[in-house]
Design a protein around this motif. Structure first.
Motif, PDB file in Angstrom:
ATOM      1  N   VAL A  82       0.926  -0.611   0.423  1.00  0.00           N
ATOM      2  CA  VAL A  82       0.357  -0.148   0.061  1.00  0.00           C
ATOM      3  C   VAL A  82       1.132   1.372   0.386  1.00  0.00           C
ATOM      4  N   GLN A 143      -7.040   5.690  -0.198  1.00  0.00           N
ATOM      5  CA  GLN A 143      -6.461   4.410   0.670  1.00  0.00           C
ATOM      6  C   GLN A 143      -7.190   3.439   0.924  1.00  0.00           C
ATOM      7  N   ARG A 144      -7.768   3.296   1.977  1.00  0.00           N
ATOM      8  CA  ARG A 144      -8.947   2.391   1.714  1.00  0.00           C
ATOM      9  C   ARG A 144      -9.194   1.469   0.581  1.00  0.00           C
ATOM     10  N   ILE A 147      -5.953  -0.798   0.292  1.00  0.00           N
ATOM     11  CA  ILE A 147      -5.666  -1.501   0.549  1.00  0.00           C
ATOM     12  C   ILE A 147      -6.548  -2.824   0.293  1.00  0.00           C
ATOM     13  N   SER A 150      -5.133  -4.900  -2.776  1.00  0.00           N
ATOM     14  CA  SER A 150      -3.887  -5.712  -2.071  1.00  0.00           C
ATOM     15  C   SER A 150      -4.224  -6.731  -0.765  1.00  0.00           C
ATOM     16  N   PHE A 160       3.063  -1.644   4.388  1.00  0.00           N
ATOM     17  CA  PHE A 160       2.802  -0.207   4.698  1.00  0.00           C
ATOM     18  C   PHE A 160       3.637   0.762   4.395  1.00  0.00           C
ATOM     19  N   PRO A 163       0.878   5.288   4.269  1.00  0.00           N
ATOM     20  CA  PRO A 163      -0.010   5.328   4.445  1.00  0.00           C
ATOM     21  C   PRO A 163      -1.116   6.414   4.137  1.00  0.00           C
ATOM     22  N   MET A 179      -6.564  -0.856   9.175  1.00  0.00           N
ATOM     23  CA  MET A 179      -5.381  -1.526   9.228  1.00  0.00           C
ATOM     24  C   MET A 179      -5.024  -2.076  10.818  1.00  0.00           C
TER      25      MET A 179
END
Length: 244
Positions: A82, A143-144, A147, A150, A160, A163, A179
């Motif tokens: 990430v 960003q979520r 994640i 990934s 990460f 992040p 996270m």
């Protein structure tokens, strides 16, 4: 899961990683902290072959990255990353961003792929954004999604690289909560480069402090934050972080 043996990394003549010796066990959550330019991002970028090492041995999930015969793509199937700036595919909607790699790399059946992608969107609290394009999302939402993308590969290890550093302050908690959930409720190995000390205290098994391309401290979270760091370099850094 990960072993560094006397690893050296250069960018041209710049010696970015110096004599790195480090072992990360499967299922551990490890936070890397330190000043800018200390080598934290370089270290995790070597783990999935984004940055090749100059000397030493680096074993990831049984593969030796220093061996030119090693197929880096096999490693990347099990090691997700990430990035600081999300790196989403801007020409694909949110659902396609998550489904693409499993479709191509894992040949996951389309129905199963879609169902799992939607489960991940539920997990990160963005199921209602499945049809949106990345440009329609906030930084925290992007960003979520990154994640979730990934996690779609069901990796054994997740890296990460700062992040939350590109996010507005009010968006950081949403990402950190995702996270924390991964760290506490999965058996995944996690390496996190961050300045979020609260996150480190809450979920890390270990804290690694780096400076000038070297590992200065490698302690349990309890020892690092409870007894305070053992080196003056790390104590100075923590004092500045606390003051800020």
């Amino acid at each position: 899961m990960i072993e560094f043996h006397n690893v050296q990394k250069y960018y041209g003549k710049f010696h970015a990683l110096k004599d790195i010796n480090l072992t990360i066990d499967a299922g551990e959550t490890v936070v890397l902290i330190g000043p800018s330019g200390s080598g934290k991002s370089s270290l995790i970028r070597t783990i999935n072959g984004l940055d090749p090492i100059r000397d030493g041995k680096l074993i990831v999930n049984g593969f030796d990255l220093a061996d030119k015969k090693t197929n880096v793509n096999l490693i990347r199937k099990d090691v997700g990353m990430v990035f600081q700036h999300f790196n989403l595919y801007h020409n694909k909607n949110v659902l396609e961003n998550i489904m693409l790699a499993p479709r191509i790399v894992l040949k996951r059946p389309e129905k199963e792929n879609r169902e799992f992608a939607m489960q991940l969107l539920e997990k990160v609290g963005l199921a209602d954004k499945a049809d949106n394009m990345p440009a329609q999302l906030s930084g925290g939402q992007k960003q979520r999604i990154a994640i979730a993308r990934s996690l779609a590969m069901k990796p054994k290890c997740l890296l990460f690289d700062e992040p939350t550093s590109a996010l507005d302050p009010e968006m950081i908690d949403d990402v950190l909560n995702v996270m924390k959930d991964i760290a506490k409720n999965s058996k995944m190995t996690m390496l996190v480069v961050t300045h979020e000390m609260g996150f480190a205290r809450d979920v890390a098994d270990r804290v690694i402090f780096m400076a000038d391309g070297r590992i200065i401290e490698d302690d349990s979270t309890e020892k690092f934050f409870g007894d305070q760091p053992s080196t003056q370099r790390a104590r100075d850094f923590m004092s500045k972080i606390s003051g800020h």
